[in-house]
Design a protein around this motif. Structure first.
Motif, mmCIF file in Angstrom:
data_model
loop_
_atom_site.group_PDB
_atom_site.id
_atom_site.type_symbol
_atom_site.label_atom_id
_atom_site.label_comp_id
_atom_site.label_asym_id
_atom_site.label_seq_id
_atom_site.Cartn_x
_atom_site.Cartn_y
_atom_site.Cartn_z
ATOM 1 N N VAL A 160 -4.909 12.382 -9.883
ATOM 2 C CA VAL A 160 -3.393 12.543 -10.275
ATOM 3 C C VAL A 160 -3.237 11.472 -11.844
ATOM 4 O O VAL A 160 -2.244 11.271 -12.211
ATOM 5 C CB VAL A 160 -2.459 12.112 -9.405
ATOM 6 N N LEU A 161 -4.579 10.908 -12.222
ATOM 7 C CA LEU A 161 -4.646 10.319 -13.506
ATOM 8 C C LEU A 161 -4.569 10.883 -14.568
ATOM 9 O O LEU A 161 -4.965 11.755 -14.669
ATOM 10 C CB LEU A 161 -5.773 9.227 -13.230
ATOM 11 N N ARG A 162 -3.915 10.066 -15.492
ATOM 12 C CA ARG A 162 -3.740 10.977 -16.803
ATOM 13 C C ARG A 162 -5.115 10.831 -17.597
ATOM 14 O O ARG A 162 -5.585 11.499 -18.621
ATOM 15 C CB ARG A 162 -2.700 10.343 -17.757
ATOM 16 N N MET A 163 -5.980 9.703 -17.569
ATOM 17 C CA MET A 163 -7.183 9.391 -18.023
ATOM 18 C C MET A 163 -8.384 9.263 -16.987
ATOM 19 O O MET A 163 -7.952 9.049 -15.591
ATOM 20 C CB MET A 163 -7.312 8.272 -18.957
ATOM 21 N N ALA A 164 -9.400 8.999 -17.194
ATOM 22 C CA ALA A 164 -10.594 9.171 -16.214
ATOM 23 C C ALA A 164 -10.547 7.331 -15.647
ATOM 24 O O ALA A 164 -10.091 6.431 -16.451
ATOM 25 C CB ALA A 164 -11.947 8.895 -16.824
ATOM 26 N N PRO A 165 -10.671 7.021 -14.528
ATOM 27 C CA PRO A 165 -10.830 5.895 -13.658
ATOM 28 C C PRO A 165 -11.569 4.801 -14.811
ATOM 29 O O PRO A 165 -11.110 3.729 -14.970
ATOM 30 C CB PRO A 165 -11.419 5.848 -12.642
ATOM 31 N N GLU A 166 -12.479 5.200 -15.230
ATOM 32 C CA GLU A 166 -13.441 4.465 -16.074
ATOM 33 C C GLU A 166 -12.654 3.908 -17.342
ATOM 34 O O GLU A 166 -12.765 2.684 -17.766
ATOM 35 C CB GLU A 166 -14.544 4.872 -16.751
ATOM 36 N N ARG A 167 -11.837 4.802 -18.184
ATOM 37 C CA ARG A 167 -11.079 4.409 -19.139
ATOM 38 C C ARG A 167 -10.020 3.401 -19.028
ATOM 39 O O ARG A 167 -9.665 2.532 -19.518
ATOM 40 C CB ARG A 167 -10.659 5.721 -19.986
ATOM 41 N N LEU A 168 -9.169 3.941 -17.795
ATOM 42 C CA LEU A 168 -8.260 3.137 -17.389
ATOM 43 C C LEU A 168 -8.580 1.674 -17.125
ATOM 44 O O LEU A 168 -7.929 0.833 -17.338
ATOM 45 C CB LEU A 168 -7.302 3.819 -16.223
ATOM 46 N N ALA A 169 -9.772 1.284 -16.319
ATOM 47 C CA ALA A 169 -10.195 0.354 -15.993
ATOM 48 C C ALA A 169 -10.327 -0.584 -17.067
ATOM 49 O O ALA A 169 -10.294 -1.920 -17.384
ATOM 50 C CB ALA A 169 -11.369 0.197 -15.200
ATOM 51 N N GLU A 170 -11.157 -0.080 -18.257
ATOM 52 C CA GLU A 170 -11.336 -0.901 -19.399
ATOM 53 C C GLU A 170 -10.218 -1.160 -20.033
ATOM 54 O O GLU A 170 -10.040 -2.617 -20.458
ATOM 55 C CB GLU A 170 -12.251 0.150 -20.530
ATOM 56 N N THR A 171 -9.224 -0.370 -20.119
ATOM 57 C CA THR A 171 -8.024 -0.870 -20.850
ATOM 58 C C THR A 171 -7.243 -1.748 -19.953
ATOM 59 O O THR A 171 -6.507 -2.834 -20.498
ATOM 60 C CB THR A 171 -7.052 0.443 -20.894
ATOM 61 N N PHE A 172 -7.165 -1.770 -18.892
ATOM 62 C CA PHE A 172 -6.291 -2.570 -17.910
ATOM 63 C C PHE A 172 -7.177 -3.807 -18.163
ATOM 64 O O PHE A 172 -6.424 -5.164 -18.044
ATOM 65 C CB PHE A 172 -6.509 -2.147 -16.536
ATOM 66 N N GLN A 173 -8.560 -3.973 -18.114
ATOM 67 C CA GLN A 173 -9.331 -5.355 -18.356
ATOM 68 C C GLN A 173 -8.816 -6.094 -19.574
ATOM 69 O O GLN A 173 -8.640 -7.070 -19.540
ATOM 70 C CB GLN A 173 -10.575 -5.041 -18.170
ATOM 71 N N LEU A 174 -8.914 -5.151 -20.668
ATOM 72 C CA LEU A 174 -8.472 -5.643 -21.956
ATOM 73 C C LEU A 174 -7.097 -6.164 -21.778
ATOM 74 O O LEU A 174 -6.668 -7.179 -22.705
ATOM 75 C CB LEU A 174 -8.686 -4.543 -22.989
ATOM 76 N N LEU A 175 -6.176 -5.491 -21.483
ATOM 77 C CA LEU A 175 -4.731 -6.027 -21.229
ATOM 78 C C LEU A 175 -4.753 -7.181 -20.548
ATOM 79 O O LEU A 175 -4.011 -8.333 -20.933
ATOM 80 C CB LEU A 175 -3.981 -4.851 -20.655
ATOM 81 N N LEU A 176 -5.429 -7.481 -19.222
ATOM 82 C CA LEU A 176 -5.203 -8.630 -18.610
ATOM 83 C C LEU A 176 -6.140 -9.896 -19.284
ATOM 84 O O LEU A 176 -5.277 -11.045 -19.411
ATOM 85 C CB LEU A 176 -5.999 -8.406 -17.358
ATOM 86 N N MET A 177 -7.040 -9.561 -20.127
ATOM 87 C CA MET A 177 -7.653 -10.553 -21.061
ATOM 88 C C MET A 177 -6.894 -11.053 -22.264
ATOM 89 O O MET A 177 -6.600 -12.143 -22.510
ATOM 90 C CB MET A 177 -8.939 -10.130 -21.434
#
Length: 215
Positions: A160-177
């Motif tokens: 149900v994700l709009r993007m692959a978990p790998e891409r979302l994880a990378e984006t979320f990590q960058l947002l947190l940083m």
């Protein structure tokens, strides 16, 4: 040997264990006092004689470098990320992950800031001898393991994700940083950041071209 002498005697441990024990005792003192912290104060906090420090570290500079290196290590962060229960709803998983990663970044910032406050380089010891390319690979390696742990938090919702978990994880990590960088104005709370990431900035609005409709 009297009771006081027995209490003062450091427990038998190998050099690596003793090194880890000294660094653990030194870290909060480095955050509080920066490089001005004395080895005598560190020894008291560790419950050892001051000379024991110099049987493990060549000098105080080496001890301070080890403290920075320890702050940069992702081991505890990874362990906490991997322990997050996948039975929780995705927003709760990500909020817990944000708390873990923010704590890690705060500790790095505290130690690096304390050392930099009087001109000490906030760099891990290995960085001084590496090329720019080696530095890039080291930094990427440091990000890869936490990113993999974050990916696993998205994985149960893959369908149900709009993007692959790998891409979302990378984006979320960058947002947190980015949100946790020193001097960030009015940082979002972890729950707010997760809500913004999952739901976007708009409450409601017109659909973009091609996003359905009654035709």
């Amino acid at each position: 040997m009297n009771e006081q002498q027995a209490r003062r005697r450091a427990p038998a441990m190998d050099p690596e264990q003793r090194r880890a024990m000294i660094v653990a005792a030194a870290l909060p003192l480095v955050i509080e006092y920066g490089p001005l912290v004395t080895t005598a104060k560190i020894a008291r906090a560790a419950g050892i004689g001051e000379g024991t420090i110099f049987r493990v570290f060549t000098d105080k500079e080496a001890l301070l470098a080890a403290c920075l290196e320890e702050a940069l290590r992702p081991d505890d962060t990874l362990a906490h990320l991997e322990a997050i229960s996948l039975d929780q709803p995705l927003p709760d998983r990500l909020t817990e992950a944000a708390e873990v990663m923010r704590g890690h970044m705060d500790r790095i910032g505290d130690v690096a800031g304390a050392l930099a406050s009087v001109g000490k380089a906030a760099r891990p010891p290995a960085a001084d001898a590496e090329s720019p390319e080696e530095g890039r690979h080291r930094r990427e390696a440091g990000l890869a393991a936490p990113r993999a742990a974050l990916t696993s938090l998205f994985e149960p919702e893959r369908d149900v994700l709009r993007m692959a978990p790998e891409r979302l994880a990378e984006t979320f990590q960058l947002l947190l940083m980015s949100a946790g960088r020193p001097g960030a104005p009015q940082p979002l709370e972890d729950g707010e950041l997760v809500d913004l990431f999952l739901r976007g900035a708009l409450i409601a609005g017109p659909k973009r071209s091609g996003e359905g409709g009654d035709g």
